[in-house]
Write a protein that holds these residues in place. Structure first.
Motif, short mmCIF file in Angstrom:
data_model
loop_
_atom_site.label_atom_id
_atom_site.label_comp_id
_atom_site.label_asym_id
_atom_site.label_seq_id
_atom_site.Cartn_x
_atom_site.Cartn_y
_atom_site.Cartn_z
N GLY A 179 -7.82 -1.52 2.53
CA GLY A 179 -7.11 -0.79 1.48
C GLY A 179 -5.68 -0.49 1.89
N LEU A 180 -5.46 -0.19 3.16
CA LEU A 180 -4.10 0.05 3.64
C LEU A 180 -3.25 -1.20 3.52
CD1 LEU A 180 -4.85 2.14 6.86
CD2 LEU A 180 -3.89 2.97 4.70
N ALA A 181 -3.84 -2.34 3.84
CA ALA A 181 -3.10 -3.61 3.73
C ALA A 181 -2.77 -3.90 2.26
CB ALA A 181 -3.92 -4.75 4.33
N LEU A 182 -3.70 -3.64 1.37
CA LEU A 182 -3.44 -3.83 -0.06
C LEU A 182 -2.32 -2.90 -0.54
CD1 LEU A 182 -7.02 -4.17 -1.56
CD2 LEU A 182 -5.10 -5.66 -2.09
N ARG A 183 -2.38 -1.64 -0.12
CA ARG A 183 -1.37 -0.67 -0.53
C ARG A 183 0.01 -1.08 -0.01
NH1 ARG A 183 -2.12 4.11 -2.55
NH2 ARG A 183 -4.24 4.36 -1.76
N GLU A 184 0.09 -1.51 1.24
CA GLU A 184 1.38 -1.92 1.82
C GLU A 184 1.93 -3.17 1.14
OE1 GLU A 184 4.86 -2.27 3.99
OE2 GLU A 184 3.60 -0.57 3.47
N LEU A 185 1.07 -4.13 0.87
CA LEU A 185 1.52 -5.35 0.19
C LEU A 185 2.00 -5.02 -1.22
CD1 LEU A 185 1.97 -8.35 0.06
CD2 LEU A 185 -0.49 -8.65 -0.35
N HIS A 186 1.30 -4.15 -1.89
CA HIS A 186 1.70 -3.71 -3.22
C HIS A 186 3.09 -3.06 -3.17
CE1 HIS A 186 1.82 -0.88 -6.64
NE2 HIS A 186 1.18 -1.84 -7.29
N ARG A 187 3.30 -2.18 -2.19
CA ARG A 187 4.59 -1.53 -2.03
C ARG A 187 5.69 -2.55 -1.73
NH1 ARG A 187 8.19 -0.76 1.19
NH2 ARG A 187 7.08 -1.73 2.91
N SER A 188 5.38 -3.50 -0.86
CA SER A 188 6.36 -4.52 -0.47
C SER A 188 6.73 -5.42 -1.64
CB SER A 188 5.81 -5.38 0.67
OG SER A 188 5.62 -4.62 1.82
#
Length: 161
Positions: free
Chosen positions: A4-13
């Motif tokens: 979920g953290l990876a998804l959130r970071e990719l979404h932000r990026s």
């Protein structure tokens, strides 16, 4: 699970990349290829944001399904400044600086897609892996474009008086 953290970071990026592409497009409106291609590439990042928001729901994330459609309130100012300054030497240096920043941001997004794909593969989430395999090549094309523009424009900008 930290996927979920990876998804959130990719979404932000991806959201940040879309916004920056619109800024570059507006700031360099007189460079027609930069202006138009950057807008097209921003559309890809916006689509990625929508897809990531949908995928995030399965992981209990509430991610916005929209990304900026422009460079914000300053868009008209950026466009007007671009028209007024034209193709001066200083503007060329600004373009190179923007393309360098764009290249680095896009490389980070590419890396985030790679990490997400590895995580999805590890937990055998075929839908998430398919998303990464569908979107990551577009990010690689964004990266290749910024690199190509740097190679094309840097000689004339750096050597011209």
């Amino acid at each position: 699970m930290r996927l979920g953290l990876a998804l959130r970071e990719l979404h932000r990026s991806e959201t940040s990349l879309a916004a920056f592409l619109y800024e570059v497009s507006d700031r360099h409106r007189v460079e027609h290829e930069v202006h138009h291609v950057a807008r097209d590439l921003a559309g890809w990042s916006r689509a990625h944001v929508r897809d990531l928001a949908e995928a995030g729901e399965r992981y209990g994330l509430s991610l916005r399904d929209t990304a900026p459609e422009s460079s914000g309130l300053l868009a008209p100012v950026r466009r007007k400044v671009s028209e007024l300054t034209g193709r001066r030497a200083e503007t060329g240096l600004l373009l190179l600086a923007d393309l360098r920043r764009l290249h680095r941001r896009t490389a980070g997004v590419s890396l985030d897609w790679e990490l997400l794909a590895q995580g999805a593969q590890a937990i055998k989430d075929h839908e998430l892996l398919e998303l990464a395999q569908r979107c990551h090549p577009r990010t690689l094309r964004q990266l290749k474009w910024s690199n190509s523009m740097l190679k094309t424009l840097s000689p004339q900008v750096l050597v011209s008086g």
